[in-house]
Design an enzyme around this catalytic site. Structure first.
Site, PDB file in Angstrom:
ATOM      1  N   GLU A 201     -97.617 -71.797  50.105  1.00  0.00           N
ATOM      2  CA  GLU A 201     -97.490 -70.361  49.857  1.00  0.00           C
ATOM      3  C   GLU A 201     -98.754 -69.900  49.701  1.00  0.00           C
ATOM      4  OE1 GLU A 201     -93.568 -68.985  48.594  1.00  0.00           O
ATOM      5  OE2 GLU A 201     -94.666 -68.788  46.681  1.00  0.00           O
TER       6      GLU A 201
ATOM      7  N   CYS B 117     -88.592 -68.733  46.865  1.00  0.00           N
ATOM      8  CA  CYS B 117     -88.076 -69.904  46.052  1.00  0.00           C
ATOM      9  C   CYS B 117     -86.615 -69.526  45.547  1.00  0.00           C
ATOM     10  CB  CYS B 117     -88.952 -70.728  45.094  1.00  0.00           C
ATOM     11  SG  CYS B 117     -90.103 -69.719  44.379  1.00  0.00           S
TER      12      CYS B 117
ATOM     13  N   LYS C  44     -78.414 -71.975  44.209  1.00  0.00           N
ATOM     14  CA  LYS C  44     -78.902 -72.888  44.651  1.00  0.00           C
ATOM     15  C   LYS C  44     -77.586 -73.878  45.466  1.00  0.00           C
ATOM     16  CE  LYS C  44     -83.157 -72.931  43.779  1.00  0.00           C
ATOM     17  NZ  LYS C  44     -84.201 -72.863  44.764  1.00  0.00           N
TER      18      LYS C  44
ATOM     19  N   GLU D 138     -81.183 -72.705  57.506  1.00  0.00           N
ATOM     20  CA  GLU D 138     -82.749 -73.016  57.656  1.00  0.00           C
ATOM     21  C   GLU D 138     -82.821 -74.081  56.614  1.00  0.00           C
ATOM     22  OE1 GLU D 138     -82.480 -68.840  56.403  1.00  0.00           O
ATOM     23  OE2 GLU D 138     -83.632 -69.137  54.808  1.00  0.00           O
TER      24      GLU D 138
HETATM   25 FE1  HC1 Z   1     -86.149 -72.726  39.839  1.00  0.00          FE
HETATM   26 FE2  HC1 Z   1     -87.584 -73.481  41.718  1.00  0.00          FE
HETATM   27  S1  HC1 Z   1     -88.408 -72.582  39.789  1.00  0.00           S
HETATM   28  S2  HC1 Z   1     -86.301 -71.678  41.840  1.00  0.00           S
HETATM   29  O1  HC1 Z   1     -86.156 -71.456  38.818  1.00  0.00           O
HETATM   30  O2  HC1 Z   1     -88.879 -72.533  42.680  1.00  0.00           O
HETATM   31  O3  HC1 Z   1     -83.250 -73.159  40.310  1.00  0.00           O
HETATM   32  O4  HC1 Z   1     -86.166 -74.589  37.531  1.00  0.00           O
HETATM   33  O5  HC1 Z   1     -85.970 -75.614  40.773  1.00  0.00           O
HETATM   34  O6  HC1 Z   1     -86.328 -74.774  44.254  1.00  0.00           O
HETATM   35  O7  HC1 Z   1     -89.165 -76.108  41.178  1.00  0.00           O
HETATM   36  C1  HC1 Z   1     -84.313 -72.854  39.962  1.00  0.00           C
HETATM   37  C2  HC1 Z   1     -86.089 -74.053  38.052  1.00  0.00           C
HETATM   38  C3  HC1 Z   1     -86.370 -74.561  40.809  1.00  0.00           C
HETATM   39  C4  HC1 Z   1     -86.918 -74.208  43.381  1.00  0.00           C
HETATM   40  C5  HC1 Z   1     -88.743 -75.175  41.410  1.00  0.00           C
END
Ligand code: HC1
Ligand code: SF4
Length: 562
Positions: free
Chosen positions: A277, A297, A356, A364
Site C-alpha cells: 500500500e 482492508c 470477513k 477477487e
Molecule cells: Fe482487522 Fe485487518 S486490521 S481488517 O480490523 O487489515 O477483521 O484485527 O484482521 O485483513 O491485520 C479485522 C483486525 C484484520 C485484515 C489486519
C-alpha cells in the site's frame, strides 16, 4: 453541573445528557433494552422508568438531569412495572432459550432472571416468520426480535446503510429489510454492528463452527489458522481475564490443543499490506492520479463504497486485505507436497469481523480460481469452541505462533485500532526507526477514537495529507466533503466499525467504554513490547519478497479484478 438525589444519596452530574447516565454513574445498573449511549434515544422499552418525589414516573433515558431533582430507582411500584414489561415482551417472544445461540449472553434472558420472571401467563400468538440465513455474515430471526430498534438506529443513523427498518403496525410490527427482501438482497455490508447492539438472539453470527470441528478431526486435513490483531485483546474478556489483555500466547496454545496444525499471525499479512500500500501511495502521489487512495482492508467499507459511491471504487487500493494476502501466500507455500504432507489444506482465519465471512467469497479473493481462505471464524465463535473443550483458558501457558509466518511487526499489530493502518504506512515511509521517529508519527494526530481524524505528515519535499475514518456514517460525511471540494487528501483509511476492528461485529459484545479503551491500549502496549516496529524491518517479510513472492507479488498480494 448540578446535584440530584438518587435513592437518598446525593450525586453530582456534569455533562451527562440524561438521568439514566447519572444513575449509572452512581453505580446503579438500572435495566434497559433499547438504550445505547452511542445511539439516539428511543425510549421504547420503558424499563429505565424511575419515580420522582411527587410519585411521577418517567423514562430516565429521555429526561435531562436537573439540579435538585429527587428520584427513586427501585420502589415496589417500579419493580412490579419492570417485571410486567418483561413478561409482556416474553409473551410475544420465541422461548427456545436453551437452544438459542444467544443463551447465556441474551440481555432479555438476563433481565428476566434478575427481575424474577419465573412464568409467563400468556401464549405466544404472534405470527412466526422464517429465519433469514441468506447472508454469510449474520442470521436474522424475527421471532426473537423485541422491537427495541437498536439495530435499525445502528444501521441507519450510525452506518448510513439503511438495510433494515420497522414495517407494519401494532402486533404485526417487524424489523425487516424493505419489501420483505432477504438481508442478502439489500445493500447490507455485513459489518455486524446490528448484531453487536442486538440484546437478544434476533441478529446473530452465521457460524462455521461445526465444519471446523469436522476438519480438526479429519486426519487427512491440515488445518492452518491465522489470528487477526484485534482478536487477541478480546478473547480474555470471556474468561475473566483483565480487559484488553493480549492473550495471543494462550490462543495459540488452546488452538494447538484443539487440533489446529499451525497457528499464524495475521499481523504478518498486515506487514505485507503496508509494503504494497505504501508503494501504491507513492506511485499515485507521483502520477497525481486516483487520489485520495482509500484503504482496502475493511470489506464492509469496500462494499459500502461499491454500492454508495461506485464512481470512487477506482480510488480504493488494489491491495488485498492482510487476511487475503496471508491466505494467498499460505496456499502458495503449502502447495509443495513436502509442506502439506499429502494432506488437504484448510485455511481458517480468526477475525473480529463478520464482513470477513463475505470477503472470502468474493471473486477477487481467489487465486487461480480457488478460494484462499476457506472459512472465517469470528472471535465469538472461537470463544464458543474453546468453552466447548472445557480447557481452562485462563490458566493456560502461553505459546508462540508457528513459523515461518509467526512474526508480525508492531505496525502490523496496531492495524486493529482505528488509525493503525495509517500509522503503519507512515512508519514505512519514514527513514528512521528510533523512538523519536516513532513518537513523531504517534503524535501526528493518527491516534484516538474520534470518528474522523485529519493529519498532515512531512514526506521528502512535500506533505502527505491523510484522514482516518471509522464508522461508515463518518466515511459518508467525509466523502461528501471530498466530493464538494471542501476537503482534499492523499490517503484515507476507512474502517467500517467505529474505533476499528477492536470493536468489530464479531467481537464479544456488551463492551462499554472501559473495554473499548482497554482493547486499544492492549494493541498499543503490544507494539511497545515489540522490537520490530516497521513492516519493512520484519525479517520474514524481507525473506518472502526474495523467495516465494518473487515475480508473484501482483498475483498473490493484489486484488485480481479481471
Ligand atoms: Fe482487522 Fe485487518 S486490521 S481488517 O480490523 O487489515 O477483521 O484485527 O484482521 O485483513 O491485520 C479485522 C483486525 C484484520 C485484515 C489486519
Ligand atoms: Fe446494517 Fe451492518 Fe447489520 Fe447489515 S450487518 S444490517 S449493514 S448494521
Amino acid at each position: 453541573m448540578g446535584y440530584m438525589t438518587i435513592d437518598g444519596i446525593e450525586v453530582e452530574f456534569t455533562d451527562e445528557s440524561n438521568v439514566l447516565s447519572v444513575i449509572r454513574k452512581a453505580d446503579i445498573d438500572i435495566p434497559t433494552l433499547c438504550y445505547h449511549s452511542e445511539l439516539s434515544v428511543y425510549g421504547a422499552c420503558r424499563l429505565c422508568t424511575v419515580e420522582n418525589d411527587r410519585g411521577k414516573t418517567f423514562a430516565s433515558c429521555s429526561e435531562r438531569p436537573r439540579d435538585g431533582m429527587v428520584i427513586y430507582t427501585n420502589t415496589p411500584r417500579l419493580m412490579k412495572y419492570r417485571k410486567m414489561i418483561l413478561e409482556l415482551l416474553l409473551s410475544a417472544h420465541c422461548r427456545d432459550c436453551t437452544t438459542c445461540i444467544k443463551s447465556g449472553e441474551c440481555h432479555l434472558q438476563e433481565l428476566a432472571h434478575r427481575m424474577g420472571v419465573t412464568s409467563i401467563g400468556y401464549e405466544n400468538k404472534k405470527t412466526q416468520y422464517p429465519i433469514d440465513m441468506s447472508s454469510p455474515a449474520i442470521v436474522r430471526d424475527p421471532n426473537k426480535c423485541i422491537l427495541c430498534g437498536d439495530c435499525v438506529r445502528m444501521c441507519d443513523n450510525v452506518q448510513h446503510v439503511n438495510a433494515i427498518d420497522f414495517a407494519y403496525r401494532g402486533t404485526e410490527a417487524l424489523v425487516t429489510p424493505a419489501f420483505d427482501k432477504t438481508i442478502a438482497e439489500t445493500d447490507c455490508v455485513n459489518c455486524g454492528q446490528c448484531r453487536a447492539v442486538c440484546p437478544t438472539g434476533a441478529i446473530s453470527i452465521n457460524t462455521n463452527i461445526e465444519v471446523i470441528w469436522e476438519a480438526l478431526a479429519d486426519k487427512n486435513v491440515k488445518v492452518i489458522a491465522q489470528i487477526a490483531p484485534a482478536v487477541r485483546v478480546a478473547v480474555g474478556d470471556a474468561f475473566g481475564l483483565a480487559r484488553g489483555e493480549n492473550v495471543m500466547g494462550k490462543i495459540v496454545n488452546v488452538m494447538h490443543r484443539m487440533g489446529f496444525d499451525e497457528v499464524y499471525d495475521t499481523a504478518y499479512g498486515a506487514d505485507l499490506t503496508v509494503m504494497e500500500e505504501s508503494k501504491e501511495l507513492l506511485e499515485r502521489l507521483t502520477s497525481g492520479e486516483k487520489l485520495p487512495l482509500f484503504t482496502s482492508c475493511c470489506p464492509a467499507w469496500v462494499s459500502y463504497c461499491e454500492s454508495h459511491y461506485p464512481e470512487l471504487v477506482d480510488h480504493i487500493s488494489t491491495c488485498r486485505s492482510p487476511m487475503q494476502m496471508f491466505g494467498a501466500v499460505m496456499q502458495e507455500y503449502y502447495k509443495e507436497p513436502k509442506k502439506n504432507g499429502g494432506k488437504q489444506i484448510l485455511s481458517v482465519a480468526v477475525m473480529p469481523c463478520t464482513a470477513k465471512k463475505a470477503e472470502i467469497l468474493r471473486g477477487e479473493s481467489k487465486t487461480d480460481g480457488k478460494q484462499d481462505v476457506d472459512y472465517v471464524l469470528t472471535t465469538t465463535e472461537l470463544i464458543t469452541m474453546i468453552k466447548k473443550t472445557g480447557i481452562r483458558f485462563e490458566n493456560l501457558d502461553i505459546e508462540s505462533s508457528d513459523m515461518p509466518f509467526g512474526i508480525g511487526s508492531g505496525a502490523g499489530i496496531i492495524f486493529g485500532n482505528t488509525g493503525g493502518v495509517t500509522e503503519a504506512v507512515l512508519r514505512r515511509l519514514t527513514d528512521g526507526h528510533n523512538r523519536s521517529d516513532m513518537d513523531r508519527i504517534r503524535h501526528s494526530g493518527v491516534r484516538g477514537e474520534e470518528g474522523i481524524k485529519e493529519l498532515t505528515f512531512p514526506y521528502k519535499d512535500r506533505e502527505i495529507r491523510a484522514a482516518v475514518v471509522s464508522g461508515l456514517g463518518n466515511a459518508d460525511e467525509l466523502i461528501k466533503r471530498i466530493k464538494s471540494g471542501e476537503a482534499e487528501y492523499d490517503f484515507v483509511e476507512v474502517m467500517a466499525c467505529h474505533r476499528g476492528c477492536v470493536m468489530g461485529g464479531g467481537q464479544p459484545v456488551q463492551a462499554g467504554p472501559r473495554t473499548r479503551a482497554a482493547r486499544a491500549k492492549g494493541l498499543y502496549d503490544t507494539d511497545i513490547n515489540t522490537q520490530i516496529k516497521k513492516s519493512n524491518e520484519n525479517p520474514l517479510t524481507v525473506t518472502l519478497y526474495n523467495t516465494l513472492l518473487k515475480g508473484k507479488e501482483h498475483k498473490l498480494l493484489h486484488r485480481n479484478m479481471e
